[in-house]
Design an enzyme around this catalytic site. Sequence first.
Site, PDB file in Angstrom:
ATOM      1  N   CYS A  52       0.832  -1.205   0.000  1.00  0.00           N
ATOM      2  CA  CYS A  52       0.000   0.000   0.000  1.00  0.00           C
ATOM      3  C   CYS A  52       0.869   1.258   0.000  1.00  0.00           C
ATOM      4  CB  CYS A  52      -0.922  -0.008   1.212  1.00  0.00           C
ATOM      5  SG  CYS A  52      -2.034   1.415   1.248  1.00  0.00           S
ATOM      6  N   CYS A  56       0.225   4.897   6.985  1.00  0.00           N
ATOM      7  CA  CYS A  56      -0.404   4.672   8.303  1.00  0.00           C
ATOM      8  C   CYS A  56       0.632   3.994   9.225  1.00  0.00           C
ATOM      9  CB  CYS A  56      -1.644   3.802   8.153  1.00  0.00           C
ATOM     10  SG  CYS A  56      -2.768   4.407   6.872  1.00  0.00           S
ATOM     11  N   CYS A  59       0.465   0.304  10.343  1.00  0.00           N
ATOM     12  CA  CYS A  59       0.034  -0.748   9.412  1.00  0.00           C
ATOM     13  C   CYS A  59       1.171  -1.530   8.760  1.00  0.00           C
ATOM     14  CB  CYS A  59      -0.843  -0.124   8.329  1.00  0.00           C
ATOM     15  SG  CYS A  59      -1.456  -1.372   7.177  1.00  0.00           S
ATOM     16  N   CYS A  96     -16.301  -9.406   5.899  1.00  0.00           N
ATOM     17  CA  CYS A  96     -15.701  -8.162   5.439  1.00  0.00           C
ATOM     18  C   CYS A  96     -14.478  -8.459   4.580  1.00  0.00           C
ATOM     19  CB  CYS A  96     -15.325  -7.310   6.646  1.00  0.00           C
ATOM     20  SG  CYS A  96     -14.703  -5.699   6.167  1.00  0.00           S
ATOM     21  N   CYS A 128     -19.426  -6.613   3.892  1.00  0.00           N
ATOM     22  CA  CYS A 128     -18.782  -5.341   4.176  1.00  0.00           C
ATOM     23  C   CYS A 128     -17.485  -5.295   3.368  1.00  0.00           C
ATOM     24  CB  CYS A 128     -18.508  -5.283   5.676  1.00  0.00           C
ATOM     25  SG  CYS A 128     -17.579  -3.834   6.202  1.00  0.00           S
ATOM     26  N   CYS A 188     -19.466   1.759   8.722  1.00  0.00           N
ATOM     27  CA  CYS A 188     -18.717   1.114   9.802  1.00  0.00           C
ATOM     28  C   CYS A 188     -17.483   1.988  10.014  1.00  0.00           C
ATOM     29  CB  CYS A 188     -18.318  -0.296   9.381  1.00  0.00           C
ATOM     30  SG  CYS A 188     -17.173  -1.091  10.535  1.00  0.00           S
ATOM     31  N   ARG A 260     -17.795  -3.045  18.030  1.00  0.00           N
ATOM     32  CA  ARG A 260     -17.038  -4.258  17.703  1.00  0.00           C
ATOM     33  C   ARG A 260     -15.696  -4.295  18.413  1.00  0.00           C
ATOM     34  NH1 ARG A 260     -20.313  -6.358  13.654  1.00  0.00           N
ATOM     35  NH2 ARG A 260     -21.413  -4.751  12.517  1.00  0.00           N
TER      36      ARG A 260
HETATM   37  S1  SF4 Z   1      -4.205   1.011   6.913  1.00  0.00           S
HETATM   38 FE1  SF4 Z   1      -2.554  -0.021   5.729  1.00  0.00          FE
HETATM   39  S2  SF4 Z   1      -3.594  -0.821   3.940  1.00  0.00           S
HETATM   40 FE2  SF4 Z   1      -4.963   0.716   4.828  1.00  0.00          FE
HETATM   41  S3  SF4 Z   1      -4.470   2.642   3.811  1.00  0.00           S
HETATM   42 FE3  SF4 Z   1      -3.168   2.574   5.636  1.00  0.00          FE
HETATM   43  S4  SF4 Z   1      -1.248   1.628   4.959  1.00  0.00           S
HETATM   44 FE4  SF4 Z   1      -2.785   1.189   3.381  1.00  0.00          FE
END
Ligand code: SF4
Length: 325
Positions: A52, A56, A59, A96, A128, A188, A260
């Site tokens: 990605c 984040c 993540c 989901c 979802c 959600c 949740r």
């Molecule tokens: S949480 Fe992870 S997968 Fe989702 S947008 Fe952020 S970096 Fe990408």
Amino acid sequence: MIKNNWTIEEISEIYHSPVMELIFRAATVHHEYQATGEVQVCTLLSVKTGGCSEDCAYCPQAARYNTGIEAHKLMKYEEVVDKALIAKESGSTRFCMGAAWRDVKDNSDFDKVIDMVKGVNALGLEVCCTLGMLNEHQAQRLKEAGLYAYNHNLDTGEEHYDKVITTRTYKDRLQTLDNVEKAGISVCCGGIIGLGEADEDRIKLLHTLATREKHPESVPVNALVAVEGTPLEGNQKVDIWEMVRMIATARILMPKAMVRLSAGRNEMNVEQQALCFMAGANSIFTGEKLLTTPNPDFGEDKAMFKKLGLKPRASFKVEQEELVS
Ligand code: SF4
């Protein structure tokens, strides 16, 4: 009473109240608006993992962090529907599908996701998706395919947001939530605690959710799972009482929402999870993995349900409507 004009002060007072009083109040609201003793079992499958472009900080799927995650392209339709069937047979009523995308592109992968939504919907599961940012047209396509809910978390309070994510803004997130709602898909939306935020940031997150014109249908409360290789790898484990506080406050503010108990459950024992249910959580994600991090499997959860006398909740929440009419 359901209200959406909560003030920060009111929420802060609830959030900071003595924990036993807080749980009692949340349990009372839970009794009034929800079928207590019922917990919905959901499954979350990563249909496209890793790589990605976003940053984040929590993540493991962000391409820029070295987390050793095994990336894979979009799964095949048959594999996904097979997994959904297994989830259904194991007791899940909501399925989901998550893709590690910044936003949805109008390409053949999205067409495939649309087919997956149709296939899973045909199994009678609440479907979802969590695919990143969406425009109105894409939301409409998902709705027409039978999508029941769209997950798009705000993660934390607005002021703390850019300390966790810099590649998109809070406003971008809110825009997607509006697009989802406009298409008639249920929202959600929740957050993660343990991101280095202050209590005020949690309160502000809850304030943003609880003052939306329509409360989210579903509010996931996650505890950070600190993954090696991410910028937050060294963050401290979230204390169970913080989780309970967050869940109880969410329950009081948004009585009709499904609250949740999501990431972080793998590190909780049955007693701790029972406290969360008492505080108003009425859903869990089950199955070995929650996207990419470990999660209790179906068997463990079955044993917990038996021990606590919990019943799995049916899909499509008919009783919620009955209770508040
Ligand atoms: S949480 Fe992870 S997968 Fe989702 S947008 Fe952020 S970096 Fe990408």
